[in-house]
Structure formats: structure tokens, C-alpha cells
Write a protein that holds these residues in place. Structure first.
Motif, PDB file in Angstrom:
ATOM      1  N   LYS A 148       7.936  15.025  23.219  1.00  0.00           N
ATOM      2  CA  LYS A 148       6.919  15.967  22.767  1.00  0.00           C
ATOM      3  C   LYS A 148       5.999  16.362  23.932  1.00  0.00           C
ATOM      4  O   LYS A 148       5.692  15.562  24.812  1.00  0.00           O
ATOM      5  CB  LYS A 148       6.103  15.358  21.638  1.00  0.00           C
ATOM      6  N   ALA A 149       5.574  17.618  23.915  1.00  0.00           N
ATOM      7  CA  ALA A 149       4.854  18.201  25.055  1.00  0.00           C
ATOM      8  C   ALA A 149       3.582  17.448  25.408  1.00  0.00           C
ATOM      9  O   ALA A 149       3.195  17.389  26.578  1.00  0.00           O
ATOM     10  CB  ALA A 149       4.538  19.665  24.776  1.00  0.00           C
ATOM     11  N   ASP A 150       2.915  16.862  24.416  1.00  0.00           N
ATOM     12  CA  ASP A 150       1.626  16.214  24.687  1.00  0.00           C
ATOM     13  C   ASP A 150       1.726  14.693  24.712  1.00  0.00           C
ATOM     14  O   ASP A 150       0.711  14.004  24.606  1.00  0.00           O
ATOM     15  CB  ASP A 150       0.575  16.655  23.667  1.00  0.00           C
ATOM     16  N   PHE A 151       2.929  14.160  24.873  1.00  0.00           N
ATOM     17  CA  PHE A 151       3.066  12.704  24.976  1.00  0.00           C
ATOM     18  C   PHE A 151       2.421  12.198  26.269  1.00  0.00           C
ATOM     19  O   PHE A 151       2.553  12.826  27.328  1.00  0.00           O
ATOM     20  CB  PHE A 151       4.538  12.300  24.966  1.00  0.00           C
ATOM     21  N   ASN A 152       1.758  11.058  26.149  1.00  0.00           N
ATOM     22  CA  ASN A 152       1.186  10.433  27.335  1.00  0.00           C
ATOM     23  C   ASN A 152       2.113   9.324  27.835  1.00  0.00           C
ATOM     24  O   ASN A 152       3.184   9.080  27.263  1.00  0.00           O
ATOM     25  CB  ASN A 152      -0.221   9.914  27.060  1.00  0.00           C
ATOM     26  N   GLY A 206      12.919  13.801  29.492  1.00  0.00           N
ATOM     27  CA  GLY A 206      12.256  14.973  30.040  1.00  0.00           C
ATOM     28  C   GLY A 206      10.815  15.049  29.594  1.00  0.00           C
ATOM     29  O   GLY A 206      10.517  14.910  28.401  1.00  0.00           O
ATOM     30  N   LEU A 207       9.908  15.260  30.560  1.00  0.00           N
ATOM     31  CA  LEU A 207       8.488  15.425  30.243  1.00  0.00           C
ATOM     32  C   LEU A 207       8.164  16.903  30.164  1.00  0.00           C
ATOM     33  O   LEU A 207       8.559  17.683  31.030  1.00  0.00           O
ATOM     34  CB  LEU A 207       7.613  14.762  31.313  1.00  0.00           C
ATOM     35  N   GLU A 208       7.420  17.282  29.153  1.00  0.00           N
ATOM     36  CA  GLU A 208       7.066  18.681  28.921  1.00  0.00           C
ATOM     37  C   GLU A 208       5.656  18.974  29.471  1.00  0.00           C
ATOM     38  O   GLU A 208       5.086  18.153  30.190  1.00  0.00           O
ATOM     39  CB  GLU A 208       7.217  18.984  27.437  1.00  0.00           C
ATOM     40  N   PRO A 209       5.037  20.131  29.195  1.00  0.00           N
ATOM     41  CA  PRO A 209       3.914  20.640  29.998  1.00  0.00           C
ATOM     42  C   PRO A 209       2.732  19.721  30.263  1.00  0.00           C
ATOM     43  O   PRO A 209       2.136  19.778  31.337  1.00  0.00           O
ATOM     44  CB  PRO A 209       3.474  21.875  29.199  1.00  0.00           C
ATOM     45  N   VAL A 242      19.748  20.670  21.012  1.00  0.00           N
ATOM     46  CA  VAL A 242      19.472  20.404  19.598  1.00  0.00           C
ATOM     47  C   VAL A 242      17.973  20.227  19.409  1.00  0.00           C
ATOM     48  O   VAL A 242      17.324  19.481  20.157  1.00  0.00           O
ATOM     49  CB  VAL A 242      20.212  19.136  19.121  1.00  0.00           C
ATOM     50  N   ARG A 243      17.421  20.921  18.418  1.00  0.00           N
ATOM     51  CA  ARG A 243      16.023  20.728  18.054  1.00  0.00           C
ATOM     52  C   ARG A 243      15.986  20.328  16.573  1.00  0.00           C
ATOM     53  O   ARG A 243      16.859  19.594  16.119  1.00  0.00           O
ATOM     54  CB  ARG A 243      15.232  22.016  18.340  1.00  0.00           C
ATOM     55  N   ASN A 270      16.041  18.545  22.474  1.00  0.00           N
ATOM     56  CA  ASN A 270      14.768  19.082  22.945  1.00  0.00           C
ATOM     57  C   ASN A 270      13.718  18.903  21.862  1.00  0.00           C
ATOM     58  O   ASN A 270      13.599  19.705  20.946  1.00  0.00           O
ATOM     59  CB  ASN A 270      14.911  20.558  23.316  1.00  0.00           C
ATOM     60  N   SER A 271      12.940  17.842  21.977  1.00  0.00           N
ATOM     61  CA  SER A 271      11.933  17.518  20.961  1.00  0.00           C
ATOM     62  C   SER A 271      10.529  17.810  21.448  1.00  0.00           C
ATOM     63  O   SER A 271       9.587  17.068  21.141  1.00  0.00           O
ATOM     64  CB  SER A 271      12.073  16.044  20.564  1.00  0.00           C
ATOM     65  N   TRP A 272      10.386  18.908  22.189  1.00  0.00           N
ATOM     66  CA  TRP A 272       9.092  19.206  22.805  1.00  0.00           C
ATOM     67  C   TRP A 272       7.986  19.450  21.782  1.00  0.00           C
ATOM     68  O   TRP A 272       6.805  19.364  22.112  1.00  0.00           O
ATOM     69  CB  TRP A 272       9.201  20.397  23.749  1.00  0.00           C
ATOM     70  N   TYR A 273       8.351  19.709  20.520  1.00  0.00           N
ATOM     71  CA  TYR A 273       7.309  19.865  19.499  1.00  0.00           C
ATOM     72  C   TYR A 273       7.515  18.884  18.342  1.00  0.00           C
ATOM     73  O   TYR A 273       7.025  19.104  17.240  1.00  0.00           O
ATOM     74  CB  TYR A 273       7.261  21.303  18.972  1.00  0.00           C
TER      75      TYR A 273
END
Length: 714
Positions: free
Chosen positions: A239-243, A265-268, A466-467, A491-494
Motif C-alpha cells: 500500500k502506498a502509505d505503508f511505513n 515494491g514501495l509506492e509513493p 493483479v489488483r 499491485n496492492s498500492w491501495y
């Protein structure tokens, strides 16, 4: 001397073209590859940025080249508009290519504009990877070496003089239905319109077969990509906001539940600024990034960082690139002039020192395509009228931005003798050597399958990630397709949790897991285990891609160009030389499968099928829709959860039929470019007189593959 037709030009331009004609030439670039040059080609072209040398020895080993027409029949006309190229087209020819096309497969009869676009729907030609390259099933390929927005009329135009001398004409229609019919598919040429050009290079790739054409193109581009061995495992984007702590927990989840995964993979949010990018670790989220990277390595994970190339005023790169960027901003960030080698070096060196030398294994290079040209409201990217210090304009930069971005980053790894497998949202011509998979924000499963086939015509790699999904069936069918592609990515960016624990986005992010989450997790684990068992076979397919130019994933028409049943077959494909894949989507409880000539075995049941016919199959959600060609030795590994430099694969060799052709495995360290110096083995598997044998030849000292068992399937 090559003859060119010149019509409708002013006296001044006619004199210019007449002078250019004296310098026009047909040059042999390699065996079976010729370049026709006329006029004054642009300074910046796709081939001009191809840094890899052609693999001329491998090209020379291909069968003797042949065209189905005389090369002198290709006409090039320079007029007030620009350049027009006309290539002969036979009545029964089928055309493919133009990069990563969505919405079309067989391009015969279409008007195609391969223009970079972030939402490439329909059959117009808009794409994440615009290539002015097409191939024919009659055994040749044509590449128009331009970065301009170009239009191809693929046998759908009719000239007045052609109509006048036609022996058979259709009666004119006067109904609305007749008005909208496409009736010009029998045109005897492909017409290429290149507005504004004052000259052009036209590359001609000769066969004799369609496969040979693709081999020549890939080898001429420097050979096909050979990713790091770990890149053929499983990639999961958090997820994009994971720490830092949340990523660590996700890593522990995979290992604790024995779910295969090689890359996180790390997102934004890993950056201090993302739109535009700072390329600086966000210490609120990742207080100790280097320690984090090291801890992930110890658990067997590689780290991939999301970014794009638009440079924030907050970035340390802003001042060094301020005078080396375009005159328009994107998200208030600089657009680096990647056409300039010095600019690419500045950008790349920062990434080398800041990230790669500290253990980052790859990058996801986002947003390097263009705004969606279908909507005036979608105009986030730089305009075509942009100017850059190198002299390239915005139009050409758009077409080349993705591939130049890849060069800037990939060169870091090449210089460090370290292989990778990355992600990008735009690519282009002569990209065969880049171990970079394309992806899209679109999510149409049928198109995702079709794009696996289309990449094989263009020297590209596609990732049908896959999402979340509409249903369990939708999710599992997408997982099957991903497992049968070049790069398997979730891709679990959200998404807070893995999508197999909750397919509904809102519930997933509220931590409301499905009642049968563990059951679905088990089914997914089964599919991922198959993916890991296939890695040695896939790795050899990529080795064939590199050394021989054979696309690892390709449409059936490539292997069976004379079989008319394959001409429009866009949802089946070959994996390597022996596996036929026929993925299903959510709407398919069953599907028809056409099997070409020969005998084929259902991978799940071992049932034999006679080729040249169509069958109906209904695999379950955990059965991979695969058919194995008779005479195959299929090496499958005992699944591992992740791949390390010293990983050994325990193989079971499945022999399909009483007689089998020898099969090869590519064996090396999996992480360096030492194979280019001959440090690899070819492991040959043979089956003769009911006995399997293994031979090794090469300079690699270790043994990565251990043959445990042979199984004969009659």
C-alpha cells in the motif's frame, strides 16, 4: 540506385529531394537487415538511442533471408507534407505489431497511430509502447525509424489510379450500412504518413519466416532481455502509505504463511514528495532505510522503489537539472532532457549513489507516458510544443521519454555488473534488451491477455498485474494469467491487505477479511507454487530470447504462420517452445481452445489431443489452462519461497510421448552479466531408450539444477 517517386512538390523542394536522391542508399546493417535512407532524417530517432550493439554472429546464424517482394518496390516520397512510405502488401498477408497494442491484434485493414498515451483504449494505436514497427506472416518486418507521430494505413486505402486499373470493382452502396463498411482491405500496400519529416530511414527485416524476422529484430536491438533470476519469482507492491514497520509485517506475513515472494515494491510515500518527485527517503515513514533494506535482504526480499522522472523543487536533483530540462513543468517539477547523455548520467548517478549502492534492486518508472489524448481535460503531461536544450521537441520526447528513462536507470545496473527486473509505463522501439516490464492503469482482463501476445511482435515485456477483483472467480483467473506471464505482480498500492484475503477494496482497507480468506489464500499459494516450479523453464526461455532472439511469450501465428486458424487468435500463446497457454477470464466457465498441428497433452489431466482442431476446456480455478506439445521434456522444480544466488532447484523432468527432443536449461549465477563473458552452462536433458541423461557444457562452476526424477507421460 534506389528509385523514389516524387510528386506534387515545389521547385525548391524538388531540387532538395533531387540532391538527396544522389545520397539515398540501401545499406546492409546485418545479415537479412537492410536500411533504406532518403533525404535528411531527423537528428533524434529510436535507433539513434539504441546503445546495445547488434548480435551479428547470432543474426548470421539464422536461415538465409528472403523477402516476398523486391526491396526496390518500397516507395518513398518526400513532399510538402513530409514523408510518405509505401510498402507492398499481398492479398493474403496478415500484419501485427506497432508496439504494445490494446484493442487490436491483427492490424490488417486498420488505421494505426502508435502514439504514447496513458489510457490506450480502442484500436486507434494509442499505446504505452509506441513502435513504428510491424511484421507480416509472410516473413518480413518494416520499421520506420522516426519519433514523430506517424500514421500507418494497413491496406485500407484505395488510390484513384489503382481503382481505374482494377479488374474487379464492387458496386457502389447507398445505404448507411454500406457507408460504414470497411471495403478497402485488399489494398496492395501499407501507406505510412510521417508529417514534417524531411527524410527517413526505413529498416527492412527479412525472414524467411515470421519467427526469423522477430529474431533478427531482437538480436539487432542487442539481444532479448535476460532478467535477474529472482525477477521471475513473485512481486508484491504494498500500500502506498505503508511505513517501515508495516512493510516489515507484510514481509513476515509472506514468510510465516509460506507464500512465495521475491520482491516487495514501495509506492509513493517512501519519498518526501511524490508529485513531483524528491527521490529522498521520507524519514517519518522509513527512519532507517538502509537498515530496512538489509533486513529485507536477510529475509530473502528485494526492494523496488516507485518513482517518476519529474523532478520536484525539493529534490537534490533540481538544481543540477534546472538548465538541462524542458521549458514546461509537470506537477511543478522539471522534465529532464533525457535526449542528452549528460542529463541521463546526472539522473542515473544520483540513483546509483543514493539507492543502488545501498541495495535497491530495481525501480518502478511511472508516469513516463503521456496524458490521455482522448480527453481535453486530461492534460497533466508536458505539451508537444515543449523545447529542450538538446533540440528535441515535445512530440519526439513523448515518444522516447520512457525508453530514455529506462536507459538512465538500467545503465546503473549494467555498470555495477548487477542484473535487475524493473517496471515502466512507457517503452518503444529497440527495447528488446531492457529487463523492464510494461504495466497499465487499465484493467481489462481480455486486453491484458491480448497484450501478452502483442509484446512478442515488438521486443517488449508485459506484466498483467493483479489488483482487487469483482469476484473470487475474477481474481483467480487473473492470478492464472499473471502466473503465465513474463512477470507475476500483485499491485496492492491501495489495499491494506493482500487481495486474496479480501477482494473488495473498501472492506479490505477496513480490515474486514472474507470468511473464506484462508481457503483462497491456499488456492493462491498453489498457483504461486506452480509459478515457482516453472522458473527454470522460463529462465531458459529468456536465455533463448537473449542469445537467439526468440520471444519467450508469443502468438501462435509466430510458430504457425501458414495456419489460417492462428491469424486472428489473440487469446492463446506459446510460452517457450513447448507450452501453449489459453487463459480464461471471469466470464468463462469454459472456453474453446485451438491446438495447431501435432499432438498436445492437457497439463492437468494428461489427456491427448489431436492438433488442427478446436476443443472446449473448463479448468478449475487452481488448474492452469496449459497444453504441452508432444516430444517435450518439461523440467519443473520443487517450489521455493524465494530465489537466492545459491538457490538450487530440484527438478522433475516430465517426458511427453515415447520420443522426446532434447531440452536445455540455462545455468549461471543469475545476478551478474558474467554470462556475456561465457560464464554459464547449457544443461542438456535427453530421453532415449527409457532413460534420462543430463550433460553440462560451459564455464559456470556451480550446479543450479539437480535432476531428481523422470516421469513419462504417454
Amino acid at each position: 540506385m534506389k528509385k523514389y517517386i516524387i510528386t506534387g512538390v515545389s521547385l525548391c523542394l524538388l531540387i532538395l529531394i533531387t540532391n538527396a536522391r544522389s545520397f539515398a542508399q540501401i545499406k546492409t546493417m546485418a545479415s537479412g537487415i537492410k536500411m533504406i535512407t532518403v533525404g535528411a532524417p531527423d537528428k533524434y530517432t529510436p535507433y539513434g538511442f539504441c546503445e546495445e550493439a547488434p548480435m551479428k554472429t547470432a543474426i548470421g546464424a539464422l536461415p538465409q533471408a528472403k523477402l516476398p517482394f523486391n526491396i526496390n518496390d518500397i516507395k518513398i516520397n518526400i513532399n510538402n507534407r513530409g514523408v510518405i512510405v509505401e510498402v507492398p502488401l499481398g492479398q493474403d498477408e496478415q500484419l501485427y505489431g506497432f508496439g504494445l497494442q490494446m484493442g487490436s491484434f491483427n492490424q490488417r485493414g486498420l488505421k494505426i497511430q502508435p502514439i504514447v498515451n496513458d489510457n490506450p483504449l480502442n484500436d486507434r494505436g494509442y499505446t504505452h509502447a509506441p513502435e513504428t514497427f510491424y511484421v507480416s506472416n509472410k516473413g518480413y518486418g518494416i520499421l520506420i525509424n522516426t519519433a514523430r507521430y506517424t500514421t500507418f494505413y494497413c491496406g485500407n486505402t484505395a488510390k484513384l489510379m489503382d481503382n481505374a486499373r482494377s479488374n474487379s470493382t464492387k458496386a457502389d452502396g447507398n445505404s448507411v450500412a454500406e457507408l460504414y463498411k470497411t471495403s478497402n482491405k485488399s489494398s496492395g500496400e501499407v501507406t505510412v504518413d510521417i508529417p514534417g519529416a524531411k527524410g527517413i530511414d526505413v529498416f527492412v527485416f527479412e525472414g524467411p519466416s515470421l519467427m526469423n524476422v522477430l529474431q533478427r529484430y531482437n538480436l539487432f536491438s542487442g539481444g532479448g532481455a535476460l532478467p535477474a533470476l529472482w525477477g521471475l519469482g513473485v512481486k508484491y507492491r504494498v500500500k502506498a502509505d505503508f511505513n517501515q514497520g508495516q512493510v516489515d509485517k507484510m514481509a513476515d506475513y509472506f514468510r510465516r504463511n509460506h507464500i512465495p515472494c521475491d520482491v516487495l515494491g514501495l509506492e509513493p510515500k517512501w519519498q518526501t514528495a511524490a508529485y513531483s518527485c524528491s527521490y529522498v527517503w521520507n524519514k517519518d515513514y522509513f527512519p532507517t532505510p538502509n537498515r530496512f533494506i538489509d533486513s529485507m535482504k536477510k529475509k530473502g526480499f528485494h526492494i523496488n522503489l516507485w518513482e517518476h522522472a519529474f523532478v520536484s523543487p525539493q529534490s537534490p536533483l533540481y538544481e543540477p537539472l534546472k538548465n538541462k530540462s524542458g521549458n514546461y513543468l509537470v506537477w511543478n517539477g522539471l522534465v529532464p532532457d533525457f535526449a542528452d547523455a549528460a542529463t541521463r548520467n546526472i539522473f542515473g548517478n544520483y540513483h546509483r549513489k543514493t539507492f543502488v549502492e545501498n541495495g535497491i534492486s530495481g525501480f518502478k518508472m511511472d508516469e513516463c507516458d503521456n496524458s490521455n489524448l482522448a480527453f481535453g481535460s486530461n492534460s497533466w503531461s508536458f505539451p508537444e510544443l515543449s523545447e529542450f536544450p538538446s533540440g528535441i521537441d515535445g512530440e519526439k520526447m513523448h515518444q522516447m521519454f520512457g525508453i530514455l528513462y529506462q536507459e538512465a536507470i538500467y545503465n546503473i545496473y549494467k555498470k555495477a555488473n548487477l542484473r535487475t527486473f524493473m517496471d515502466v509505463r512507457s517503452s518503444g522501439s529497440f527495447a528488446s534488451s531492457f529487463p523492464v516490464a510494461l504495466y497499465s492503469d487499465t484493467y481489462d482482463h481480455d486486453q491484458y491477455i491480448k497484450m501478452i501476445l502483442n509484446t512478442g511482435f515488438s521486443g517488449l515485456i508485459w506484466s498483467p498485474e493483479v489488483r482487487e477483483s469483482n469476484s473470487i472467480t475474477d481474481f483467480m483467473r487473473r492470478c492464472q494469467t499473471a502466473a503465465l506471464s513474463a512477470q507475476m505482480v500483485f499491485n496492492s498500492w491501495y489495499l491494506q491487505n493482500p487481495p486474496w484475503l479480501q477482494i473488495n477494496k473498501e472492506k479490505n482497507n477496513e480490515n474486514q477479511l472474507m470468511d473464506n480468506a484462508k481457503e483462497i489464500e491456499g488456492d493462491v499459494r498453489q498457483l504461486l507454487a506452480f509459478r515457482m516450479s516453472l522458473v527454470p523453464y522460463l529462465y531458459n526461455a529468456f536465455a533463448d530470447y537473449h542469445f537467439k532472439g526468440i520471444p519467450p511469450f508469443r502468438a501462435l501465428v509466430v510458430d504457425y504462420p501458414e495456419d489460417k486458424n492462428t491469424y486472428n487468435l489473440s487469446n492463446e500463446y506459446m510460452i517457450g517452445k513447448s507450452i501453449l497457454a489459453a487463459p480464461l477470464t471471469e466470464k468463462d466457465k469454459e472456453r474453446s481452445v485451438y491446438l495447431p498441428a501435432g499432438i498436445w497433452y492437457d497439463y492437468n489431466t494428461n489427456q491427448k489431443y489431436q492438433g488442427g482442431k478446436t476443443y472446449t476446456i473448463s479448468p478449475t480455478l487452481t488448474q492452469l489452462p496449459l497444453f504441452i506439445k508432444e516430444g517435450t521434456i518439461l523440467p519443473l522444480a520443487k517450489p521455493v519461497e524465494y530465489i537466492m544466488p545459491n538457490t538450487q532447484f530440484e527438478l522433475t523432468c516430465y517426458v511427453y510421448g515415447s520420443k522426446a527432443a532434447a531440452a536445455n536449461l540455462f545455468e549461471d549465477d543469475g545476478v551478474t552479466f558474467n554470462y556475456k563473458e561465457g560464464h554459464y552452462n547449457t544443461v542438456t536433458l535427453t530421453w532415449n531408450k527409457n532413460k534420462g541423461t543430463v550433460t553440462r557444457k560451459g564455464q559456470f562452476k556451480a550446479e543450479r539444477y539437480i535432476i531428481k526424477k523422470w516421469v513419462v507421460i504417454q
